[in-house]
Design a protein around this motif. Structure first.
Motif, PDB file in Angstrom:
ATOM      1  N   THR A 238      11.469  14.248  93.477  1.00  0.00           N
ATOM      2  CA  THR A 238      12.059  15.438  94.079  1.00  0.00           C
ATOM      3  C   THR A 238      12.875  15.021  95.297  1.00  0.00           C
ATOM      4  N   ARG A 239      13.694  15.937  95.776  1.00  0.00           N
ATOM      5  CA  ARG A 239      14.482  15.661  96.991  1.00  0.00           C
ATOM      6  C   ARG A 239      13.563  15.327  98.155  1.00  0.00           C
ATOM      7  N   ALA A 240      12.463  16.077  98.282  1.00  0.00           N
ATOM      8  CA  ALA A 240      11.520  15.837  99.372  1.00  0.00           C
ATOM      9  C   ALA A 240      10.919  14.433  99.278  1.00  0.00           C
ATOM     10  N   ALA A 241      10.609  13.992  98.070  1.00  0.00           N
ATOM     11  CA  ALA A 241      10.038  12.661  97.884  1.00  0.00           C
ATOM     12  C   ALA A 241      11.051  11.581  98.245  1.00  0.00           C
ATOM     13  N   ILE A 242      12.314  11.800  97.923  1.00  0.00           N
ATOM     14  CA  ILE A 242      13.360  10.833  98.249  1.00  0.00           C
ATOM     15  C   ILE A 242      13.530  10.733  99.758  1.00  0.00           C
ATOM     16  N   VAL A 243      13.568  11.874 100.407  1.00  0.00           N
ATOM     17  CA  VAL A 243      13.697  11.879 101.872  1.00  0.00           C
ATOM     18  C   VAL A 243      12.485  11.194 102.503  1.00  0.00           C
ATOM     19  N   ASP A 244      11.305  11.431 101.961  1.00  0.00           N
ATOM     20  CA  ASP A 244      10.093  10.788 102.473  1.00  0.00           C
ATOM     21  C   ASP A 244      10.174   9.271 102.303  1.00  0.00           C
ATOM     22  N   GLN A 245      10.656   8.813 101.157  1.00  0.00           N
ATOM     23  CA  GLN A 245      10.819   7.369 100.920  1.00  0.00           C
ATOM     24  C   GLN A 245      11.791   6.771 101.930  1.00  0.00           C
ATOM     25  N   LEU A 246      12.868   7.482 102.199  1.00  0.00           N
ATOM     26  CA  LEU A 246      13.865   7.033 103.178  1.00  0.00           C
ATOM     27  C   LEU A 246      13.236   6.969 104.568  1.00  0.00           C
ATOM     28  N   ARG A 247      12.518   8.027 104.927  1.00  0.00           N
ATOM     29  CA  ARG A 247      11.880   8.092 106.244  1.00  0.00           C
ATOM     30  C   ARG A 247      10.879   6.956 106.443  1.00  0.00           C
ATOM     31  N   ARG A 248      10.171   6.594 105.405  1.00  0.00           N
ATOM     32  CA  ARG A 248       9.160   5.523 105.489  1.00  0.00           C
ATOM     33  C   ARG A 248       9.768   4.118 105.381  1.00  0.00           C
ATOM     34  N   GLY A 249      11.081   4.066 105.143  1.00  0.00           N
ATOM     35  CA  GLY A 249      11.744   2.769 105.043  1.00  0.00           C
ATOM     36  C   GLY A 249      11.576   2.093 103.696  1.00  0.00           C
ATOM     37  N   ARG A 250      11.176   2.848 102.698  1.00  0.00           N
ATOM     38  CA  ARG A 250      10.969   2.276 101.354  1.00  0.00           C
ATOM     39  C   ARG A 250      12.255   2.241 100.542  1.00  0.00           C
ATOM     40  N   MET A 251      13.301   2.884 101.050  1.00  0.00           N
ATOM     41  CA  MET A 251      14.627   2.786 100.451  1.00  0.00           C
ATOM     42  C   MET A 251      15.652   2.966 101.557  1.00  0.00           C
ATOM     43  N   ASN A 252      16.833   2.406 101.325  1.00  0.00           N
ATOM     44  CA  ASN A 252      17.878   2.533 102.347  1.00  0.00           C
ATOM     45  C   ASN A 252      18.691   3.804 102.101  1.00  0.00           C
ATOM     46  N   ALA A 253      19.601   4.083 103.016  1.00  0.00           N
ATOM     47  CA  ALA A 253      20.390   5.317 102.938  1.00  0.00           C
ATOM     48  C   ALA A 253      21.220   5.371 101.662  1.00  0.00           C
ATOM     49  N   GLN A 254      21.802   4.254 101.268  1.00  0.00           N
ATOM     50  CA  GLN A 254      22.632   4.241 100.051  1.00  0.00           C
ATOM     51  C   GLN A 254      21.792   4.551  98.813  1.00  0.00           C
ATOM     52  N   GLU A 255      20.596   3.963  98.728  1.00  0.00           N
ATOM     53  CA  GLU A 255      19.704   4.238  97.596  1.00  0.00           C
ATOM     54  C   GLU A 255      19.288   5.711  97.581  1.00  0.00           C
ATOM     55  N   ALA A 256      18.999   6.241  98.784  1.00  0.00           N
ATOM     56  CA  ALA A 256      18.591   7.642  98.879  1.00  0.00           C
ATOM     57  C   ALA A 256      19.718   8.560  98.429  1.00  0.00           C
ATOM     58  N   LEU A 257      20.938   8.274  98.870  1.00  0.00           N
ATOM     59  CA  LEU A 257      22.082   9.090  98.456  1.00  0.00           C
ATOM     60  C   LEU A 257      22.292   9.031  96.943  1.00  0.00           C
ATOM     61  N   SER A 258      22.125   7.850  96.387  1.00  0.00           N
ATOM     62  CA  SER A 258      22.273   7.692  94.944  1.00  0.00           C
ATOM     63  C   SER A 258      21.228   8.512  94.206  1.00  0.00           C
ATOM     64  N   GLU A 259      19.974   8.428  94.652  1.00  0.00           N
ATOM     65  CA  GLU A 259      18.898   9.195  94.018  1.00  0.00           C
ATOM     66  C   GLU A 259      19.099  10.698  94.194  1.00  0.00           C
ATOM     67  N   LEU A 260      19.543  11.110  95.377  1.00  0.00           N
ATOM     68  CA  LEU A 260      19.785  12.529  95.631  1.00  0.00           C
ATOM     69  C   LEU A 260      20.890  13.066  94.738  1.00  0.00           C
ATOM     70  N   GLY A 261      21.860  12.220  94.415  1.00  0.00           N
ATOM     71  CA  GLY A 261      22.939  12.627  93.514  1.00  0.00           C
ATOM     72  C   GLY A 261      22.473  12.877  92.104  1.00  0.00           C
ATOM     73  N   ARG A 262      21.331  12.319  91.733  1.00  0.00           N
ATOM     74  CA  ARG A 262      20.782  12.490  90.380  1.00  0.00           C
ATOM     75  C   ARG A 262      19.847  13.681  90.266  1.00  0.00           C
ATOM     76  N   THR A 263      19.409  14.216  91.401  1.00  0.00           N
ATOM     77  CA  THR A 263      18.465  15.347  91.343  1.00  0.00           C
ATOM     78  C   THR A 263      19.218  16.648  91.193  1.00  0.00           C
ATOM     79  N   ARG A 264      18.501  17.652  90.762  1.00  0.00           N
ATOM     80  CA  ARG A 264      19.113  18.975  90.558  1.00  0.00           C
ATOM     81  C   ARG A 264      18.949  19.828  91.768  1.00  0.00           C
TER      82      ARG A 264
END
Length: 74
Positions: A48-74
């Motif tokens: 989910t978007r919330a899970a992606i943001v949480d991963q970004l906040r925890r440093g488990r993914m970088n901003a580019q990865e988060a943006l890419s994942e967010l682009g795939r969510t509905r």
């Protein structure tokens, strides 16, 4: 009716041939026509978007990865 018969025959095209008294290609053609009209249902919706943001906040993914994942969510 066709789909109900298909399910009741346990996906057996041979049984469908006998039940409707048509050939294998006819059964396949009918199934393909029905399948073309059905909307694809995603069985693995991904994070989910919330899970992606949480991963970004925890440093488990970088901003580019988060943006890419967010682009795939509905």
């Amino acid at each position: 009716m066709f789909i109900a018969a298909f399910v009741r025959s346990h996906d057996s095209i041979k049984e469908m041939e006998r039940f409707f008294e048509v050939s294998y290609p006819t059964v396949k053609t009918r199934l393909n026509r029905i399948a073309e009209q059905l909307e694809f249902v995603e069985t693995d919706p991904g994070p989910t978007r919330a899970a992606i943001v949480d991963q970004l906040r925890r440093g488990r993914m970088n901003a580019q990865e988060a943006l890419s994942e967010l682009g795939r969510t509905r």
